[in-house]
Motif scaffolding. Structure first.
Motif, PDB file in Angstrom:
ATOM      1  N   VAL A  86       7.163  -7.181   0.125  1.00  0.00           N
ATOM      2  CA  VAL A  86       5.854  -6.710  -0.333  1.00  0.00           C
ATOM      3  C   VAL A  86       4.860  -7.869  -0.413  1.00  0.00           C
ATOM      4  CG1 VAL A  86       4.613  -5.682  -2.282  1.00  0.00           C
ATOM      5  CG2 VAL A  86       6.813  -4.738  -1.576  1.00  0.00           C
ATOM      6  N   LEU A  87       5.317  -9.034  -0.858  1.00  0.00           N
ATOM      7  CA  LEU A  87       4.427 -10.199  -0.920  1.00  0.00           C
ATOM      8  C   LEU A  87       4.023 -10.662   0.480  1.00  0.00           C
ATOM      9  CD1 LEU A  87       6.065 -12.223  -3.832  1.00  0.00           C
ATOM     10  CD2 LEU A  87       3.906 -10.952  -3.872  1.00  0.00           C
ATOM     11  N   LEU A  88       4.939 -10.523   1.447  1.00  0.00           N
ATOM     12  CA  LEU A  88       4.594 -10.854   2.826  1.00  0.00           C
ATOM     13  C   LEU A  88       3.521  -9.899   3.356  1.00  0.00           C
ATOM     14  CD1 LEU A  88       5.139 -12.555   5.347  1.00  0.00           C
ATOM     15  CD2 LEU A  88       6.963 -10.944   5.954  1.00  0.00           C
ATOM     16  N   VAL A  89       3.649  -8.628   3.008  1.00  0.00           N
ATOM     17  CA  VAL A  89       2.622  -7.655   3.380  1.00  0.00           C
ATOM     18  C   VAL A  89       1.282  -8.048   2.761  1.00  0.00           C
ATOM     19  CG1 VAL A  89       1.877  -5.258   3.098  1.00  0.00           C
ATOM     20  CG2 VAL A  89       4.249  -5.763   3.712  1.00  0.00           C
ATOM     21  N   THR A  90       1.317  -8.550   1.526  1.00  0.00           N
ATOM     22  CA  THR A  90       0.097  -9.000   0.867  1.00  0.00           C
ATOM     23  C   THR A  90      -0.584 -10.110   1.646  1.00  0.00           C
ATOM     24  OG1 THR A  90       0.994  -8.433  -1.316  1.00  0.00           O
ATOM     25  CG2 THR A  90      -0.856  -9.981  -1.252  1.00  0.00           C
ATOM     26  N   ILE A  91       0.220 -11.058   2.127  1.00  0.00           N
ATOM     27  CA  ILE A  91      -0.335 -12.164   2.917  1.00  0.00           C
ATOM     28  C   ILE A  91      -0.992 -11.642   4.191  1.00  0.00           C
ATOM     29  CG2 ILE A  91       0.256 -14.238   4.235  1.00  0.00           C
ATOM     30  CD1 ILE A  91       2.448 -14.764   2.168  1.00  0.00           C
ATOM     31  N   VAL A  92      -0.334 -10.705   4.845  1.00  0.00           N
ATOM     32  CA  VAL A  92      -0.897 -10.115   6.064  1.00  0.00           C
ATOM     33  C   VAL A  92      -2.221  -9.415   5.755  1.00  0.00           C
ATOM     34  CG1 VAL A  92      -0.537  -8.378   7.854  1.00  0.00           C
ATOM     35  CG2 VAL A  92       1.352  -9.871   7.165  1.00  0.00           C
ATOM     36  N   LEU A  93      -2.257  -8.657   4.664  1.00  0.00           N
ATOM     37  CA  LEU A  93      -3.486  -7.957   4.286  1.00  0.00           C
ATOM     38  C   LEU A  93      -4.611  -8.940   3.966  1.00  0.00           C
ATOM     39  CD1 LEU A  93      -2.079  -5.083   2.039  1.00  0.00           C
ATOM     40  CD2 LEU A  93      -2.890  -4.928   4.396  1.00  0.00           C
ATOM     41  N   LEU A  94      -4.273 -10.061   3.331  1.00  0.00           N
ATOM     42  CA  LEU A  94      -5.288 -11.067   3.022  1.00  0.00           C
ATOM     43  C   LEU A  94      -5.845 -11.699   4.298  1.00  0.00           C
ATOM     44  CD1 LEU A  94      -3.674 -12.812  -0.078  1.00  0.00           C
ATOM     45  CD2 LEU A  94      -5.742 -11.393  -0.051  1.00  0.00           C
ATOM     46  N   LEU A  95      -4.965 -11.913   5.290  1.00  0.00           N
ATOM     47  CA  LEU A  95      -5.420 -12.469   6.562  1.00  0.00           C
ATOM     48  C   LEU A  95      -6.324 -11.478   7.294  1.00  0.00           C
ATOM     49  CD1 LEU A  95      -2.141 -14.198   7.812  1.00  0.00           C
ATOM     50  CD2 LEU A  95      -4.219 -15.313   6.965  1.00  0.00           C
ATOM     51  N   VAL A  96      -5.938 -10.209   7.241  1.00  0.00           N
ATOM     52  CA  VAL A  96      -6.765  -9.180   7.879  1.00  0.00           C
ATOM     53  C   VAL A  96      -8.131  -9.119   7.204  1.00  0.00           C
ATOM     54  CG1 VAL A  96      -7.009  -6.695   8.264  1.00  0.00           C
ATOM     55  CG2 VAL A  96      -4.809  -7.814   8.670  1.00  0.00           C
ATOM     56  N   ARG A  97      -8.115  -9.194   5.869  1.00  0.00           N
ATOM     57  CA  ARG A  97      -9.382  -9.155   5.134  1.00  0.00           C
ATOM     58  C   ARG A  97     -10.236 -10.389   5.450  1.00  0.00           C
ATOM     59  NH1 ARG A  97     -12.360  -7.307   0.962  1.00  0.00           N
ATOM     60  NH2 ARG A  97     -13.287  -8.858  -0.444  1.00  0.00           N
ATOM     61  N   ARG A  98      -9.560 -11.541   5.618  1.00  0.00           N
ATOM     62  CA  ARG A  98     -10.297 -12.790   5.851  1.00  0.00           C
ATOM     63  C   ARG A  98     -10.905 -12.824   7.247  1.00  0.00           C
ATOM     64  NH1 ARG A  98     -12.974 -16.231   7.125  1.00  0.00           N
ATOM     65  NH2 ARG A  98     -12.959 -18.473   6.633  1.00  0.00           N
ATOM     66  N   PHE A  99     -10.172 -12.370   8.245  1.00  0.00           N
ATOM     67  CA  PHE A  99     -10.631 -12.509   9.617  1.00  0.00           C
ATOM     68  C   PHE A  99     -11.073 -11.187  10.257  1.00  0.00           C
ATOM     69  CE2 PHE A  99      -7.645 -16.038   8.952  1.00  0.00           C
ATOM     70  CZ  PHE A  99      -8.493 -17.102   9.212  1.00  0.00           C
ATOM     71  N   GLY A 100     -10.835 -10.106   9.557  1.00  0.00           N
ATOM     72  CA  GLY A 100     -11.217  -8.814  10.128  1.00  0.00           C
ATOM     73  C   GLY A 100     -12.326  -8.175   9.318  1.00  0.00           C
ATOM     74  N   ARG A 101     -12.459  -6.881   9.487  1.00  0.00           N
ATOM     75  CA  ARG A 101     -13.505  -6.144   8.796  1.00  0.00           C
ATOM     76  C   ARG A 101     -12.943  -4.847   8.229  1.00  0.00           C
ATOM     77  NH1 ARG A 101     -18.760  -6.434  12.886  1.00  0.00           N
ATOM     78  NH2 ARG A 101     -19.017  -8.724  12.864  1.00  0.00           N
ATOM     79  N   GLY A 102     -13.601  -4.386   7.194  1.00  0.00           N
ATOM     80  CA  GLY A 102     -13.268  -3.065   6.669  1.00  0.00           C
ATOM     81  C   GLY A 102     -12.074  -3.022   5.742  1.00  0.00           C
ATOM     82  N   MET A 103     -11.467  -4.174   5.417  1.00  0.00           N
ATOM     83  CA  MET A 103     -10.307  -4.180   4.525  1.00  0.00           C
ATOM     84  C   MET A 103     -10.777  -4.245   3.076  1.00  0.00           C
ATOM     85  SD  MET A 103      -7.106  -4.162   3.769  1.00  0.00           S
ATOM     86  CE  MET A 103      -6.344  -4.342   5.382  1.00  0.00           C
ATOM     87  N   ASN A 104     -10.467  -3.222   2.311  1.00  0.00           N
ATOM     88  CA  ASN A 104     -10.834  -3.182   0.902  1.00  0.00           C
ATOM     89  C   ASN A 104      -9.955  -4.155   0.119  1.00  0.00           C
ATOM     90  OD1 ASN A 104     -10.950  -2.275  -1.944  1.00  0.00           O
ATOM     91  ND2 ASN A 104     -12.207  -0.622  -1.105  1.00  0.00           N
ATOM     92  N   TRP A 105     -10.535  -4.909  -0.809  1.00  0.00           N
ATOM     93  CA  TRP A 105      -9.796  -5.908  -1.571  1.00  0.00           C
ATOM     94  C   TRP A 105      -8.726  -5.284  -2.461  1.00  0.00           C
ATOM     95  CZ3 TRP A 105      -9.693  -5.597  -6.849  1.00  0.00           C
ATOM     96  CH2 TRP A 105     -10.658  -4.786  -7.456  1.00  0.00           C
ATOM     97  N   ARG A 106      -8.852  -3.995  -2.741  1.00  0.00           N
ATOM     98  CA  ARG A 106      -7.887  -3.341  -3.625  1.00  0.00           C
ATOM     99  C   ARG A 106      -6.488  -3.290  -3.008  1.00  0.00           C
ATOM    100  NH1 ARG A 106     -12.567  -0.265  -4.387  1.00  0.00           N
ATOM    101  NH2 ARG A 106     -13.326  -0.210  -6.560  1.00  0.00           N
ATOM    102  N   TYR A 107      -6.392  -3.233  -1.681  1.00  0.00           N
ATOM    103  CA  TYR A 107      -5.077  -3.136  -1.039  1.00  0.00           C
ATOM    104  C   TYR A 107      -4.232  -4.393  -1.250  1.00  0.00           C
ATOM    105  CZ  TYR A 107      -6.961   1.062   1.156  1.00  0.00           C
ATOM    106  OH  TYR A 107      -7.516   2.300   1.381  1.00  0.00           O
ATOM    107  N   PRO A 108      -4.733  -5.600  -0.894  1.00  0.00           N
ATOM    108  CA  PRO A 108      -3.918  -6.795  -1.165  1.00  0.00           C
ATOM    109  C   PRO A 108      -3.716  -7.045  -2.655  1.00  0.00           C
ATOM    110  CG  PRO A 108      -6.100  -7.412  -0.381  1.00  0.00           C
ATOM    111  CD  PRO A 108      -5.975  -5.934  -0.172  1.00  0.00           C
ATOM    112  N   PHE A 109      -4.696  -6.664  -3.462  1.00  0.00           N
ATOM    113  CA  PHE A 109      -4.545  -6.842  -4.906  1.00  0.00           C
ATOM    114  C   PHE A 109      -3.392  -5.976  -5.426  1.00  0.00           C
ATOM    115  CE2 PHE A 109      -5.609  -5.537  -9.273  1.00  0.00           C
ATOM    116  CZ  PHE A 109      -5.603  -6.782  -9.888  1.00  0.00           C
TER     117      PHE A 109
END
Length: 232
Positions: free
Chosen positions: A121-144
């Motif tokens: 789950v923490l690895l998924v969090t890292i992936v979501l943070l990278l998507v949010r950092r370099f992509g668009r449309g990722m809500n901060w609530r998901y990695p949080f």
């Protein structure tokens, strides 16, 4: 090494089936010394002690079997039978909340599985943070949310680590003293198989809390810990 341990286990079972319980116990003890921590091993050792009439030691190993697998139905059945066989007046330790949670979590998943799930789950969090950092449309609530879930799972894994601070009286009778020496005042007498929570130790004495709230010092030679922990 693994093949040798398997052979030793097979030999122990053969000895047990033949009624050679002391020899079977010695073979199982070699597996324990090799750091084999399997519920089935401790359950088998408990059965050997029952056959040899050493019921206090049997309880130690049935308790140990349940520490590593709370779902071991045979070990639980044998432990319940043993308590009735020993006496109707056994002193039992009080179960703390953390102990209850640890047993409950291990009853759902092994500790290792909780850990793997947490890091996944923490690895998924890292992936979501990278998507949010370099992509668009990722809500901060998901990695949080996944980070909180991962931390919660890590805590669950830590709580579920097999542990027990219970000690069992393996002598026919054991006196509890007000001070850690034999000339102290006797405050309680316990029969074989009684158990309590180990609070501290002093040389060859154990300070134990009983389920009814009483505390006393007992001769360490008459008691055995369900699990051993290295001294700090």
């Amino acid at each position: 090494m693994e093949d040798a341990l398997v052979h030793l286990g097979d030999s122990a079972k053969t000895l047990y089936d033949a009624g050679n319980y002391r020899q079977a116990l010695e073979a199982y003890a070699h597996l324990e010394a090799a750091q084999v921590k399997q519920s089935s091993l401790f359950h088998n050792m408990g059965n050997c002690y029952v056959r040899l009439g050493e019921l206090g030691e049997a309880r130690v190993y049935f308790e140990r079997a349940l520490v590593f697998d709370p779902n071991n139905v045979d070990a639980q059945h044998n432990l319940d039978w043993l308590k009735m066989r020993l006496t109707d007046h056994l002193i039992e330790p009080r179960q703390e909340l953390i102990d209850w949670l640890s047993i409950a979590f291990r009853g759902i998943l092994p500790t290792q599985a909780w850990g793997i799930l947490a890091w996944t789950v923490l690895l998924v969090t890292i992936v979501l943070l990278l998507v949010r950092r370099f992509g668009r449309g990722m809500n901060w609530r998901y990695p949080f949310t996944t980070s909180l879930l991962g931390l919660l799972l890590l805590l669950t894994a830590w709580i579920s680590i097999p542990k027990s601070f219970i000690a069992v009286n393996t002598a026919a009778n054991s006196y509890g003293y007000s001070e850690p020496y034999a000339k102290g005042k006797r405050v309680v007498l316990l029969g074989e198989g009684s158990a309590g929570r180990l609070i501290s130790e002093n040389d060859n004495w154990l300070y134990i809390e009983l389920g009814d709230g009483r505390v006393a010092w007992f001769n360490a030679e008459e008691w055995e810990r369900v699990l051993h922990y290295p001294k700090e």
